[in-house]
Motif scaffolding. Structure first.
Motif, PDB file in Angstrom:
ATOM      1  N   PRO A 116       0.144  -1.151   0.239  1.00 20.22           N
ATOM      2  CA  PRO A 116       0.105   0.091   0.376  1.00 20.22           C
ATOM      3  C   PRO A 116       0.733   1.311  -0.125  1.00 20.22           C
ATOM      4  N   MET A 117       1.957   1.550   0.164  1.00 19.79           N
ATOM      5  CA  MET A 117       2.718   2.026   0.934  1.00 19.79           C
ATOM      6  C   MET A 117       2.919   2.700  -0.616  1.00 19.79           C
ATOM      7  N   LEU A 118       4.045   1.836  -0.981  1.00 11.85           N
ATOM      8  CA  LEU A 118       4.737   2.090  -2.492  1.00 11.85           C
ATOM      9  C   LEU A 118       3.687   2.260  -3.736  1.00 11.85           C
ATOM     10  N   LEU A 166       0.770  10.149  -4.317  1.00  9.31           N
ATOM     11  CA  LEU A 166       0.439  11.160  -3.819  1.00  9.31           C
ATOM     12  C   LEU A 166       1.471  12.452  -4.619  1.00  9.31           C
ATOM     13  N   GLY A 167       2.638  11.600  -5.556  1.00  9.74           N
ATOM     14  CA  GLY A 167       3.189  11.985  -6.497  1.00  9.74           C
ATOM     15  C   GLY A 167       4.775  12.119  -5.549  1.00  9.74           C
ATOM     16  N   MET A 168       5.489  11.641  -4.851  1.00  8.28           N
ATOM     17  CA  MET A 168       6.179  10.924  -4.282  1.00  8.28           C
ATOM     18  C   MET A 168       6.967  10.086  -5.794  1.00  8.28           C
ATOM     19  N   THR A 169       8.789  10.310  -5.714  1.00  9.58           N
ATOM     20  CA  THR A 169       9.090   9.485  -6.470  1.00  9.58           C
ATOM     21  C   THR A 169       9.617   8.241  -5.849  1.00  9.58           C
ATOM     22  N   PRO A 170       9.833   7.140  -6.639  1.00 10.27           N
ATOM     23  CA  PRO A 170       9.405   5.282  -5.841  1.00 10.27           C
ATOM     24  C   PRO A 170      10.101   5.009  -4.564  1.00 10.27           C
ATOM     25  N   GLU A 171      11.713   6.181  -4.987  1.00  5.68           N
ATOM     26  CA  GLU A 171      12.453   5.564  -3.261  1.00  5.68           C
ATOM     27  C   GLU A 171      11.751   6.119  -2.079  1.00  5.68           C
ATOM     28  N   LYS A 172      11.682   7.390  -2.566  1.00  7.86           N
ATOM     29  CA  LYS A 172      10.157   7.555  -0.764  1.00  7.86           C
ATOM     30  C   LYS A 172       9.484   6.656   0.145  1.00  7.86           C
ATOM     31  N   GLY A 173       8.576   5.784  -0.805  1.00  7.93           N
ATOM     32  CA  GLY A 173       7.977   4.452  -0.022  1.00  7.93           C
ATOM     33  C   GLY A 173       8.174   3.964   0.926  1.00  7.93           C
ATOM     34  N   PRO A 174       9.307   3.246   0.764  1.00  7.33           N
ATOM     35  CA  PRO A 174      10.307   2.238   1.491  1.00  7.33           C
ATOM     36  C   PRO A 174      10.177   2.730   2.822  1.00  7.33           C
ATOM     37  N   ASN A 206       6.494  10.537  13.747  1.00  8.32           N
ATOM     38  CA  ASN A 206       4.655  11.945  12.856  1.00  8.32           C
ATOM     39  C   ASN A 206       5.964  13.292  12.138  1.00  8.32           C
ATOM     40  N   ALA A 207       7.017  12.958  12.708  1.00  8.00           N
ATOM     41  CA  ALA A 207       7.881  14.493  12.628  1.00  8.00           C
ATOM     42  C   ALA A 207       8.472  14.054  11.219  1.00  8.00           C
ATOM     43  N   VAL A 208       9.050  12.734  10.902  1.00  7.58           N
ATOM     44  CA  VAL A 208       9.574  12.163   9.792  1.00  7.58           C
ATOM     45  C   VAL A 208       8.699  12.571   8.974  1.00  7.58           C
ATOM     46  N   VAL A 209       7.566  11.627   8.320  1.00  4.99           N
ATOM     47  CA  VAL A 209       6.197  11.572   8.142  1.00  4.99           C
ATOM     48  C   VAL A 209       6.327  12.896   7.390  1.00  4.99           C
ATOM     49  N   VAL A 257       9.068  15.019   5.252  1.00  9.02           N
ATOM     50  CA  VAL A 257       9.110  14.261   3.998  1.00  9.02           C
ATOM     51  C   VAL A 257       7.791  15.237   2.770  1.00  9.02           C
ATOM     52  N   LEU A 258       6.882  15.252   3.746  1.00 10.60           N
ATOM     53  CA  LEU A 258       5.926  16.108   2.603  1.00 10.60           C
ATOM     54  C   LEU A 258       6.207  17.284   2.365  1.00 10.60           C
ATOM     55  N   GLU A 259       6.465  17.718   3.635  1.00 10.14           N
ATOM     56  CA  GLU A 259       6.405  19.425   3.431  1.00 10.14           C
ATOM     57  C   GLU A 259       8.057  19.632   2.068  1.00 10.14           C
ATOM     58  N   ASP A 260       8.443  18.697   1.627  1.00 12.28           N
ATOM     59  CA  ASP A 260       9.278  18.744   0.809  1.00 12.28           C
ATOM     60  C   ASP A 260       8.409  18.451   0.317  1.00 12.28           C
ATOM     61  N   LEU A 261       8.202  17.236  -0.119  1.00 12.65           N
ATOM     62  CA  LEU A 261       6.892  17.409  -1.693  1.00 12.65           C
ATOM     63  C   LEU A 261       6.025  18.269  -2.319  1.00 12.65           C
ATOM     64  N   VAL A 262       5.505  18.972  -1.298  1.00 12.54           N
ATOM     65  CA  VAL A 262       4.997  20.172  -1.456  1.00 12.54           C
ATOM     66  C   VAL A 262       5.714  21.905  -2.126  1.00 12.54           C
ATOM     67  N   ALA A 263       6.899  21.147  -1.544  1.00 13.29           N
ATOM     68  CA  ALA A 263       7.729  22.743  -1.451  1.00 13.29           C
ATOM     69  C   ALA A 263       8.106  21.844  -3.358  1.00 13.29           C
ATOM     70  N   TYR A 264       8.305  20.722  -3.667  1.00 12.49           N
ATOM     71  CA  TYR A 264       9.036  20.626  -5.106  1.00 12.49           C
ATOM     72  C   TYR A 264       7.229  20.361  -5.982  1.00 12.49           C
ATOM     73  N   LYS A 265       6.358  19.985  -5.755  1.00 11.96           N
ATOM     74  CA  LYS A 265       5.717  20.047  -6.336  1.00 11.96           C
ATOM     75  C   LYS A 265       4.920  21.238  -7.041  1.00 11.96           C
ATOM     76  N   LYS A 266       5.084  22.686  -6.024  1.00 11.26           N
ATOM     77  CA  LYS A 266       4.676  23.948  -6.346  1.00 11.26           C
ATOM     78  C   LYS A 266       6.318  24.119  -7.184  1.00 11.26           C
ATOM     79  N   THR A 267       6.842  23.950  -7.901  1.00  5.06           N
ATOM     80  CA  THR A 267       7.923  24.428  -8.446  1.00  5.06           C
ATOM     81  C   THR A 267       7.366  23.133 -10.183  1.00  5.06           C
ATOM     82  N   ALA A 268       7.862  22.314 -10.278  1.00  2.00           N
ATOM     83  CA  ALA A 268       6.767  21.233 -10.380  1.00  2.00           C
ATOM     84  C   ALA A 268       5.769  20.460 -10.810  1.00  2.00           C
TER      85      ALA A 268
END
Length: 451
Positions: free
Chosen positions: A158-160, A166-174, A194-197, A200-211
């Motif tokens: 399910p995580m993969l 959500l828009g993550m690259t393949p290596e993030k899921g595991p 919770n802080a780790v997750v 990762v999502l904050e980085d994803l949102v920052a990236y998706k705002k540009t791509a």
């Protein structure tokens, strides 16, 4: 006198502590016998709460937001500063700018963005994702002739899939499998996980705002509801945690059912029960999230004979409600085609992604059994333990054996897994099974499960 906030008919020393429960089903029935449809319990730090056990009472709470709010800032334990900042409860009940913690118009605004974002993923696209990653996971253990279907399959699959949606690259899921499982357990490391997750999502949102791409993160960012960056991150976390945890448990319980219960194996092989029927039975008997926190009382009132005070926390015990004797006097009667279970909640906060989880589980199990048709349990049914915490339960392990396969025996996906840029235009149809015809699925299940 009971401590502040403690239900008046019990002292802290006499109440059940949910974090200490190891046999949830037995405990819920004991509470039902002692207190009825609503019972007092203690959470981490001996903080009191009500657990709603009855089917009708759960529906009443779910469907009456005027009496039972989702805004955790109403909780008297928060108002009285009795919940430390590092409490394992915080990841699950600490207020966040989420549709799950709002009511009324604000809830409608936030939920609309999530529903529209999830609606872009269709059945065919989901099958491509699930088939691709199922084959990838099976390739990892096929040569050994053995596996633990919980650790090696139910937890990562399910995580993969969901991380890619959500828009993550393949290596993030595991990397997110263990932190996501941990934060819902209520362990001492839940806040750190919770802080780790979240990072990762904050980085994803920052990236998706540009791509931006064709994914949930990009859709939430651009949605006409006008979500802030914080709201986007928190809703991605909500979807990630709920979809992963819920689907892991659904897959694990369904696989155990298929591998151990001769009654259901006979029904499936005889054509009387389809895979969707089996999934629905599991959602009745072993809902993925057994306890949902929560609702907060908006005022003093009486529920099932219990005097609930304003600001009290109510836990929705789906696991107990689904086996309420008033609703199911005979638990041996199959629940084929009956979707009145509460596994996906009900009312304005009903789970918006239930069909995605069901589609991942159905396609994943079908593909797994097609790849390993001679799969069998490697231990006796009675040796399968249960991993349980205050919110969930599932088989601890599912050790299996099968004929070892060479890498060439595991078919490769006809195309690589879809990227976030590939459109998946049509919405998943509610309750839809995988795209094979009903007769084809039935013949396949007869052949696989009769062995």
């Amino acid at each position: 006198m009971p401590p502040p906030g403690c239900p008046a008919h019990g002292t802290a020393s006499s109440l059940r502590r949910l974090p200490e429960i190891t046999e949830p089903a037995q405990t819920y029935e004991e509470l039902r016998q002692q207190y009825g449809a609503v019972a007092p319990v203690l959470l981490h730090g001996d903080i009191p709460a009500w657990i709603v056990l009855g089917y009708r009472e759960n529906l009443e709470v779910m469907r009456t937001p005027s009496l039972y709010s989702r805004d955790s800032r109403r909780w008297n334990a928060f108002l009285e500063n009795r919940v430390p900042a590092d409490s394992p409860l915080i990841p699950m009940v600490g207020w966040q700018p989420l549709c799950a913690f709002t009511d009324g118009e604000e809830h409608a605004r936030l939920r609309r963005a999530v529903v529209d974002g999830l609606a872009q993923f269709n059945r065919r696209g989901m099958r491509r994702y699930v088939t691709h990653y199922t084959r990838q996971l099976v390739s990892g253990f096929a040569q050994s002739g053995s596996a633990d279907l919980v650790r090696d399959y139910a937890e990562p699959l399910p995580m993969l899939v969901v991380s890619r949606l959500l828009g993550m690259t393949p290596e993030k899921g595991p990397l997110l499998v263990e932190p996501t499982l941990d934060l819902i357990r209520g362990s001492d490391t839940a806040a750190a996980s919770n802080a780790v997750v979240t990072r990762v999502l904050e980085d994803l949102v920052a990236y998706k705002k540009t791509a931006p791409g064709y994914d949930l993160a990009s859709r939430l960012i651009s949605h006409e509801s006008g979500l802030t960056d914080t709201e986007v991150v928190e809703h991605l976390r909500l979807v990630l945690v709920a979809a992963h945890q819920g689907t892991v448990n659904l897959i694990a319980h369904t696989l155990r059912l298929m591998l151990t219960d001769r009654r259901f194996r006979g029904n499936l092989s005889g054509g009387y029960m389809t895979l969707p029927d089996a999934l629905e039975q599991v959602m009745w008997d072993n809902p993925s999230i057994g306890v949902i926190p929560g609702r907060w009382a908006t005022g003093d009132h009486v529920l099932a004979g219990q005097h609930v005070k304003a600001g009290d926390l109510l836990l929705l015990c789906i696991a107990a409600a689904n086996v309420d004797p008033e609703q199911r006097p005979d638990l041996s009667v199959p629940m084929h085609g009956n979707r009145a279970h509460l596994a996906l909640s009900s009312g304005p906060h009903e789970c918006p992604g239930g069909d995605i989880g069901r589609a991942i589980a159905a396609t994943g199990i079908e593909e797994l059994m097609a790849l390993l048709p001679d799969i069998r349990l490697a231990v006796a049914d009675g040796e399968i333990g249960i991993t349980a915490d205050w919110m969930t339960s599932r088989p601890s392990t599912l050790p299996v054996e099968f004929r070892p396969l060479s890498p060439l025996d595991v078919p490769q996906s006809p195309r690589r897994a879809p990227t976030s840029a590939q459109p998946l235009p049509a919405a998943i149809e509610p309750g839809a099974a995988p795209s094979a015809s009903a007769s084809t699925r039935r013949r396949r299940w007869r052949a696989l499960l009769a062995r």
